[in-house]
Write a protein that holds these residues in place. Sequence first.
Motif, PDB file in Angstrom:
ATOM      1  N   GLN A 173       0.838  -1.202   0.000  1.00 31.84           N
ATOM      2  CA  GLN A 173       0.000   0.000   0.000  1.00 31.84           C
ATOM      3  C   GLN A 173       0.870   1.247   0.000  1.00 31.84           C
ATOM      4  O   GLN A 173       0.573   2.218  -0.699  1.00 31.84           O
ATOM      5  N   ALA A 174       1.943   1.220   0.774  1.00 30.12           N
ATOM      6  CA  ALA A 174       2.855   2.361   0.830  1.00 30.12           C
ATOM      7  C   ALA A 174       3.529   2.562  -0.523  1.00 30.12           C
ATOM      8  O   ALA A 174       3.664   3.695  -0.995  1.00 30.12           O
ATOM      9  N   ARG A 175       3.946   1.471  -1.172  1.00 36.30           N
ATOM     10  CA  ARG A 175       4.572   1.576  -2.498  1.00 36.30           C
ATOM     11  C   ARG A 175       3.584   2.097  -3.537  1.00 36.30           C
ATOM     12  O   ARG A 175       3.944   2.895  -4.403  1.00 36.30           O
ATOM     13  N   ASP A 176       2.335   1.660  -3.458  1.00 36.30           N
ATOM     14  CA  ASP A 176       1.311   2.160  -4.388  1.00 36.30           C
ATOM     15  C   ASP A 176       1.100   3.660  -4.195  1.00 36.30           C
ATOM     16  O   ASP A 176       0.965   4.414  -5.166  1.00 36.30           O
ATOM     17  N   ALA A 177       1.048   4.105  -2.943  1.00 37.40           N
ATOM     18  CA  ALA A 177       0.878   5.533  -2.660  1.00 37.40           C
ATOM     19  C   ALA A 177       2.075   6.328  -3.171  1.00 37.40           C
ATOM     20  O   ALA A 177       1.910   7.402  -3.759  1.00 37.40           O
ATOM     21  N   LEU A 178       3.280   5.803  -2.980  1.00 41.13           N
ATOM     22  CA  LEU A 178       4.483   6.474  -3.479  1.00 41.13           C
ATOM     23  C   LEU A 178       4.420   6.599  -4.998  1.00 41.13           C
ATOM     24  O   LEU A 178       4.651   7.677  -5.549  1.00 41.13           O
ATOM     25  N   ALA A 179       4.064   5.530  -5.698  1.00 43.44           N
ATOM     26  CA  ALA A 179       3.984   5.548  -7.162  1.00 43.44           C
ATOM     27  C   ALA A 179       2.920   6.538  -7.642  1.00 43.44           C
ATOM     28  O   ALA A 179       3.133   7.269  -8.621  1.00 43.44           O
ATOM     29  N   LYS A 180       1.792   6.601  -6.956  1.00 44.60           N
ATOM     30  CA  LYS A 180       0.722   7.528  -7.332  1.00 44.60           C
ATOM     31  C   LYS A 180       1.198   8.981  -7.201  1.00 44.60           C
ATOM     32  O   LYS A 180       0.973   9.805  -8.091  1.00 44.60           O
ATOM     33  N   ILE A 181       1.870   9.288  -6.119  1.00 45.87           N
ATOM     34  CA  ILE A 181       2.373  10.654  -5.912  1.00 45.87           C
ATOM     35  C   ILE A 181       3.431  11.001  -6.949  1.00 45.87           C
ATOM     36  O   ILE A 181       3.433  12.101  -7.513  1.00 45.87           O
ATOM     37  N   VAL A 182       4.345  10.064  -7.236  1.00 49.90           N
ATOM     38  CA  VAL A 182       5.377  10.319  -8.248  1.00 49.90           C
ATOM     39  C   VAL A 182       4.726  10.591  -9.595  1.00 49.90           C
ATOM     40  O   VAL A 182       5.099  11.545 -10.293  1.00 49.90           O
ATOM     41  N   ASN A 183       3.726   9.804  -9.984  1.00 51.72           N
ATOM     42  CA  ASN A 183       3.043  10.032 -11.263  1.00 51.72           C
ATOM     43  C   ASN A 183       2.357  11.393 -11.300  1.00 51.72           C
ATOM     44  O   ASN A 183       2.389  12.081 -12.330  1.00 51.72           O
ATOM     45  N   GLN A 184       1.744  11.811 -10.198  1.00 53.02           N
ATOM     46  CA  GLN A 184       1.121  13.137 -10.134  1.00 53.02           C
ATOM     47  C   GLN A 184       2.164  14.233 -10.329  1.00 53.02           C
ATOM     48  O   GLN A 184       1.942  15.188 -11.080  1.00 53.02           O
ATOM     49  N   LYS A 185       3.290  14.090  -9.649  1.00 49.48           N
ATOM     50  CA  LYS A 185       4.343  15.104  -9.750  1.00 49.48           C
ATOM     51  C   LYS A 185       4.937  15.148 -11.160  1.00 49.48           C
ATOM     52  O   LYS A 185       5.243  16.224 -11.669  1.00 49.48           O
ATOM     53  N   LEU A 186       5.113  13.993 -11.788  1.00 47.95           N
ATOM     54  CA  LEU A 186       5.644  13.970 -13.156  1.00 47.95           C
ATOM     55  C   LEU A 186       4.691  14.667 -14.119  1.00 47.95           C
ATOM     56  O   LEU A 186       5.126  15.380 -15.026  1.00 47.95           O
ATOM     57  N   ARG A 187       3.382  14.488 -13.925  1.00 48.51           N
ATOM     58  CA  ARG A 187       2.398  15.185 -14.774  1.00 48.51           C
ATOM     59  C   ARG A 187       2.439  16.696 -14.555  1.00 48.51           C
ATOM     60  O   ARG A 187       2.087  17.470 -15.439  1.00 48.51           O
ATOM     61  N   ARG A 188       2.860  17.132 -13.372  1.00 50.72           N
ATOM     62  CA  ARG A 188       2.915  18.568 -13.055  1.00 50.72           C
ATOM     63  C   ARG A 188       4.253  19.213 -13.406  1.00 50.72           C
ATOM     64  O   ARG A 188       4.501  20.354 -13.033  1.00 50.72           O
ATOM     65  N   GLY A 189       5.112  18.471 -14.085  1.00 58.64           N
ATOM     66  CA  GLY A 189       6.356  19.076 -14.559  1.00 58.64           C
ATOM     67  C   GLY A 189       7.604  18.697 -13.791  1.00 58.64           C
ATOM     68  O   GLY A 189       8.697  19.130 -14.151  1.00 58.64           O
ATOM     69  N   TYR A 190       7.488  17.912 -12.747  1.00 63.03           N
ATOM     70  CA  TYR A 190       8.661  17.436 -12.033  1.00 63.03           C
ATOM     71  C   TYR A 190       9.367  16.375 -12.881  1.00 63.03           C
ATOM     72  O   TYR A 190       8.731  15.685 -13.687  1.00 63.03           O
ATOM     73  N   ARG A 191      10.661  16.241 -12.696  1.00 64.58           N
ATOM     74  CA  ARG A 191      11.470  15.221 -13.381  1.00 64.58           C
ATOM     75  C   ARG A 191      12.356  14.550 -12.346  1.00 64.58           C
ATOM     76  O   ARG A 191      12.693  15.126 -11.324  1.00 64.58           O
ATOM     77  N   TYR A 192      12.794  13.342 -12.668  1.00 71.53           N
ATOM     78  CA  TYR A 192      13.730  12.657 -11.782  1.00 71.53           C
ATOM     79  C   TYR A 192      15.028  13.451 -11.746  1.00 71.53           C
ATOM     80  O   TYR A 192      15.496  13.919 -12.778  1.00 71.53           O
ATOM     81  N   LYS A 193      15.584  13.617 -10.560  1.00 70.69           N
ATOM     82  CA  LYS A 193      16.837  14.356 -10.425  1.00 70.69           C
ATOM     83  C   LYS A 193      17.912  13.631 -11.238  1.00 70.69           C
ATOM     84  O   LYS A 193      18.046  12.425 -11.184  1.00 70.69           O
ATOM     85  N   GLY A 194      18.643  14.385 -12.012  1.00 73.76           N
ATOM     86  CA  GLY A 194      19.678  13.815 -12.868  1.00 73.76           C
ATOM     87  C   GLY A 194      19.183  13.540 -14.278  1.00 73.76           C
ATOM     88  O   GLY A 194      19.970  13.268 -15.165  1.00 73.76           O
ATOM     89  N   ALA A 195      17.868  13.617 -14.500  1.00 71.96           N
ATOM     90  CA  ALA A 195      17.310  13.342 -15.827  1.00 71.96           C
ATOM     91  C   ALA A 195      17.023  14.617 -16.598  1.00 71.96           C
ATOM     92  O   ALA A 195      16.377  14.593 -17.622  1.00 71.96           O
ATOM     93  N   LEU A 196      17.499  15.749 -16.111  1.00 70.80           N
ATOM     94  CA  LEU A 196      17.211  17.029 -16.784  1.00 70.80           C
ATOM     95  C   LEU A 196      18.130  17.257 -17.954  1.00 70.80           C
ATOM     96  O   LEU A 196      19.218  16.927 -18.032  1.00 70.80           O
TER      97      LEU A 196
END
Length: 98
Positions: free
Chosen positions: A75-98
Amino acid sequence: MIGYHHRNPQQSYPLLEQQDDVELVRIDPEKNVWRFYYLWLAPDFFCSARLVRFWGRIGTSGGQHRVEPFDDIEQARDALAKIVNQKLRRGYRYKGAL
C-alpha cells in the motif's frame, strides 16, 4: 544544491528496494521555479511502513514534510507511485534526468 540532508533508507533497512527512494525536481528559470520533492519508505514499529515526503525550494534550508503510516508495504509503495506520477504530470522530473 538541494537544501536538505540526503538520507539513504537502504543503509539501515536492507528489505527496502531502490524504487522506495525517489528524488524529483522541477526547474523553470523563466517562471522562477526551483523545487524539489523527495519521497522514501521507512519501516515503523507501529505499522508496516511509513511514506515520508519532503519538499521545498532548491537552495533553501528546510522545507515541508509529511509522514503517512501504512499497514502494508505494498500500500505504501502504491501511494508512493501515485504521488510520483502526479508530480511527473505537473512538470517534475527525476533528479539527474534534466
